[in-house]
Design a protein around this motif. Structure first.
Motif, PDB file in Angstrom:
ATOM      1  N   ASN A  38      55.901  19.072  31.159  1.00  0.00           N
ATOM      2  CA  ASN A  38      55.820  19.859  32.391  1.00  0.00           C
ATOM      3  C   ASN A  38      54.523  19.568  33.129  1.00  0.00           C
ATOM      4  O   ASN A  38      53.471  19.372  32.512  1.00  0.00           O
ATOM      5  CB  ASN A  38      55.903  21.358  32.074  1.00  0.00           C
ATOM      6  CG  ASN A  38      57.272  21.768  31.580  1.00  0.00           C
ATOM      7  OD1 ASN A  38      58.279  21.546  32.234  1.00  0.00           O
ATOM      8  ND2 ASN A  38      57.310  22.368  30.401  1.00  0.00           N
ATOM      9  N   VAL A  39      54.602  19.542  34.448  1.00  0.00           N
ATOM     10  CA  VAL A  39      53.451  19.240  35.296  1.00  0.00           C
ATOM     11  C   VAL A  39      52.884  20.523  35.872  1.00  0.00           C
ATOM     12  O   VAL A  39      53.636  21.421  36.287  1.00  0.00           O
ATOM     13  CB  VAL A  39      53.851  18.292  36.443  1.00  0.00           C
ATOM     14  CG1 VAL A  39      52.665  18.025  37.368  1.00  0.00           C
ATOM     15  CG2 VAL A  39      54.380  16.985  35.878  1.00  0.00           C
ATOM     16  N   PHE A  40      51.553  20.628  35.909  1.00  0.00           N
ATOM     17  CA  PHE A  40      50.874  21.784  36.482  1.00  0.00           C
ATOM     18  C   PHE A  40      49.811  21.287  37.457  1.00  0.00           C
ATOM     19  O   PHE A  40      49.018  20.413  37.122  1.00  0.00           O
ATOM     20  CB  PHE A  40      50.200  22.630  35.395  1.00  0.00           C
ATOM     21  CG  PHE A  40      51.146  23.142  34.341  1.00  0.00           C
ATOM     22  CD1 PHE A  40      51.692  24.408  34.435  1.00  0.00           C
ATOM     23  CD2 PHE A  40      51.482  22.344  33.252  1.00  0.00           C
ATOM     24  CE1 PHE A  40      52.563  24.883  33.463  1.00  0.00           C
ATOM     25  CE2 PHE A  40      52.356  22.804  32.282  1.00  0.00           C
ATOM     26  CZ  PHE A  40      52.897  24.080  32.391  1.00  0.00           C
ATOM     27  N   VAL A  41      49.817  21.860  38.649  1.00  0.00           N
ATOM     28  CA  VAL A  41      48.792  21.552  39.643  1.00  0.00           C
ATOM     29  C   VAL A  41      48.055  22.846  39.947  1.00  0.00           C
ATOM     30  O   VAL A  41      48.679  23.851  40.317  1.00  0.00           O
ATOM     31  CB  VAL A  41      49.396  20.978  40.939  1.00  0.00           C
ATOM     32  CG1 VAL A  41      48.287  20.646  41.944  1.00  0.00           C
ATOM     33  CG2 VAL A  41      50.225  19.731  40.633  1.00  0.00           C
ATOM     34  N   LEU A  42      46.736  22.842  39.750  1.00  0.00           N
ATOM     35  CA  LEU A  42      45.931  24.048  39.926  1.00  0.00           C
ATOM     36  C   LEU A  42      44.789  23.797  40.901  1.00  0.00           C
ATOM     37  O   LEU A  42      44.204  22.701  40.923  1.00  0.00           O
ATOM     38  CB  LEU A  42      45.376  24.525  38.581  1.00  0.00           C
ATOM     39  CG  LEU A  42      46.407  24.795  37.477  1.00  0.00           C
ATOM     40  CD1 LEU A  42      46.391  23.656  36.471  1.00  0.00           C
ATOM     41  CD2 LEU A  42      46.150  26.113  36.794  1.00  0.00           C
ATOM     42  N   GLU A  43      44.478  24.838  41.671  1.00  0.00           N
ATOM     43  CA  GLU A  43      43.404  24.763  42.640  1.00  0.00           C
ATOM     44  C   GLU A  43      42.299  25.732  42.244  1.00  0.00           C
ATOM     45  O   GLU A  43      42.575  26.868  41.830  1.00  0.00           O
ATOM     46  CB  GLU A  43      43.946  25.130  44.023  1.00  0.00           C
ATOM     47  CG  GLU A  43      42.968  24.963  45.157  1.00  0.00           C
ATOM     48  CD  GLU A  43      43.605  25.297  46.501  1.00  0.00           C
ATOM     49  OE1 GLU A  43      43.330  24.603  47.479  1.00  0.00           O
ATOM     50  OE2 GLU A  43      44.397  26.280  46.556  1.00  0.00           O
ATOM     51  N   ARG A  44      41.036  25.300  42.347  1.00  0.00           N
ATOM     52  CA  ARG A  44      39.935  26.151  41.922  1.00  0.00           C
ATOM     53  C   ARG A  44      39.823  27.390  42.815  1.00  0.00           C
ATOM     54  O   ARG A  44      39.968  27.319  44.034  1.00  0.00           O
ATOM     55  CB  ARG A  44      38.613  25.390  41.936  1.00  0.00           C
ATOM     56  CG  ARG A  44      37.444  26.192  41.362  1.00  0.00           C
ATOM     57  CD  ARG A  44      36.187  25.372  41.280  1.00  0.00           C
ATOM     58  NE  ARG A  44      36.237  24.340  40.249  1.00  0.00           N
ATOM     59  CZ  ARG A  44      36.051  24.586  38.946  1.00  0.00           C
ATOM     60  NH1 ARG A  44      35.832  25.837  38.531  1.00  0.00           N
ATOM     61  NH2 ARG A  44      36.080  23.612  38.068  1.00  0.00           N
ATOM     62  N   ARG A  45      39.545  28.526  42.183  1.00  0.00           N
ATOM     63  CA  ARG A  45      39.358  29.791  42.885  1.00  0.00           C
ATOM     64  C   ARG A  45      38.139  30.505  42.322  1.00  0.00           C
ATOM     65  O   ARG A  45      37.712  30.276  41.198  1.00  0.00           O
ATOM     66  CB  ARG A  45      40.589  30.692  42.719  1.00  0.00           C
ATOM     67  CG  ARG A  45      41.754  30.298  43.593  1.00  0.00           C
ATOM     68  CD  ARG A  45      41.484  30.668  45.048  1.00  0.00           C
ATOM     69  NE  ARG A  45      42.645  30.461  45.887  1.00  0.00           N
ATOM     70  CZ  ARG A  45      42.921  29.353  46.536  1.00  0.00           C
ATOM     71  NH1 ARG A  45      42.099  28.331  46.436  1.00  0.00           N
ATOM     72  NH2 ARG A  45      43.993  29.259  47.298  1.00  0.00           N
ATOM     73  N   GLU A  46      37.592  31.413  43.121  1.00  0.00           N
ATOM     74  CA  GLU A  46      36.510  32.265  42.628  1.00  0.00           C
ATOM     75  C   GLU A  46      37.072  33.253  41.609  1.00  0.00           C
ATOM     76  O   GLU A  46      38.206  33.729  41.740  1.00  0.00           O
ATOM     77  CB  GLU A  46      35.867  33.030  43.800  1.00  0.00           C
ATOM     78  CG  GLU A  46      35.152  32.146  44.795  1.00  0.00           C
ATOM     79  CD  GLU A  46      33.945  31.438  44.204  1.00  0.00           C
ATOM     80  OE1 GLU A  46      33.328  32.013  43.284  1.00  0.00           O
ATOM     81  OE2 GLU A  46      33.634  30.318  44.642  1.00  0.00           O
ATOM     82  N   ILE A  47      36.273  33.553  40.595  1.00  0.00           N
ATOM     83  CA  ILE A  47      36.724  34.511  39.569  1.00  0.00           C
ATOM     84  C   ILE A  47      36.876  35.881  40.199  1.00  0.00           C
ATOM     85  O   ILE A  47      35.923  36.402  40.813  1.00  0.00           O
ATOM     86  CB  ILE A  47      35.727  34.570  38.408  1.00  0.00           C
ATOM     87  CG1 ILE A  47      35.673  33.202  37.705  1.00  0.00           C
ATOM     88  CG2 ILE A  47      36.140  35.650  37.402  1.00  0.00           C
ATOM     89  CD1 ILE A  47      34.672  33.140  36.564  1.00  0.00           C
ATOM     90  N   PRO A  48      38.060  36.511  40.117  1.00  0.00           N
ATOM     91  CA  PRO A  48      38.262  37.816  40.753  1.00  0.00           C
ATOM     92  C   PRO A  48      37.505  38.924  40.048  1.00  0.00           C
ATOM     93  O   PRO A  48      37.154  38.823  38.891  1.00  0.00           O
ATOM     94  CB  PRO A  48      39.792  38.010  40.622  1.00  0.00           C
ATOM     95  CG  PRO A  48      40.188  37.182  39.439  1.00  0.00           C
ATOM     96  CD  PRO A  48      39.254  35.994  39.432  1.00  0.00           C
TER      97      PRO A  48
END
Length: 265
Positions: free
Chosen positions: A255-265
């Motif tokens: 399975n492929v996963f694409v993730l984008e960096r975010r600020e820690i909530p």
């Protein structure tokens, strides 16, 4: 004592050919005997000019510069095309058309070929932090979607991955909105540990999971195994692309996963 000049046999009689061309320094001699075996000699002379060599060096230098500029531009273009392709598909969770899926996976492979971090587990500072899932080939379709209420009254919000390098932990957070329960939001948290097993991959081990608030737990209680079966990150995870703001990975099932960096909530 007299001398006698011996002339070669005639062309017709010997079935031989003599060809000389002094203009281009080419000589071809061919003689055929009675068994029709042919012997040929060819001499081609090539003169190298210094200015030609200089041109090659200049072209090679210019070509290398163009390739570097093209690669840098191409990565940016690929990412822009990928973001454009991901619009309106809700991260692919409820399935996408085959042509769209092919387009996305082609762009992902192009990025993986240009991975600026070929050994990501040796640069853990680039991995730590919070990442938001923007695409996955894992889907929730048919009866699974119905059982989890994701077709009618439960809406799936952000899917976040929080990685604590110092603790060797990951927390996967699935946000939910439930209509009719006056809930601002709810969430499903999965806590797991990880260990490095190669320069590109880690092994993830499930530890615990919780659903908050209690009203949301009551909705999913009967289908907890189903929920874990879909979203539990346990197993091999290989990071195939990593830069400052984008991560691509593949699990042990492909399975492929694409993730984008975010600020820690």
């Amino acid at each position: 004592m007299s001398s006698k000049l011996i002339h070669p046999p005639s062309m017709a009689a010997s079935r031989g050919v003599i060809s000389t061309r002094t203009g281009n320094a080419k000589v071809l001699l061919s003689f055929s005997n009675l068994t029709r075996k042919t012997v040929s000699f060819s001499d081609n002379s090539i003169r190298l000019r210094p200015m030609f060599v200089g041109n090659v060096k200049e072209q090679s230098s210019a070509s290398a510069t163009n390739e570097e500029e093209e690669e840098e531009t191409t990565v940016s273009q690929i990412k822009n095309e990928l973001y454009e392709a991901l619009k309106g598909i809700n991260r692919g969770i409820f399935g996408v058309k085959s042509d769209k899926k092919t387009e996305i996976e082609s762009l992902v492979k192009l990025l993986e070929c240009r991975n600026p971090t070929p050994e990501p587990t040796e640069e853990l500072d680039k991995i730590g932090g919070c990442w938001k899932l923007i695409y996955s080939t894992i889907t929730v379709l048919g009866s699974k979607r119905t059982k989890l209420g994701l077709r009618d009254f439960v809406s799936l919000g952000d899917l976040l991955q929080q990685i604590d390098i110092a603790q060797g932990k990951t927390v996967h957070v699935l946000k939910f909105d439930v209509r009719g329960l006056n809930l601002l939001d709810g969430e499903f948290r999965i806590v797991a540990s990880f260990k490095i097993i190669s320069k590109t991959s880690v092994e993830i081990t499930y530890e615990s999971s919780t659903i908050m608030p209690d009203q949301l737990m009551n909705i999913f209680r009967k289908n907890m195994n189903l929920l874990l079966g879909i979203f539990n990150p346990e197993g091999l995870f290989e990071i195939s692309y990593l830069d400052e703001d984008l991560q691509v990975g593949r699990d042990g099932k492909g399975n492929v996963f694409v993730l984008e960096r975010r600020e820690i909530p």
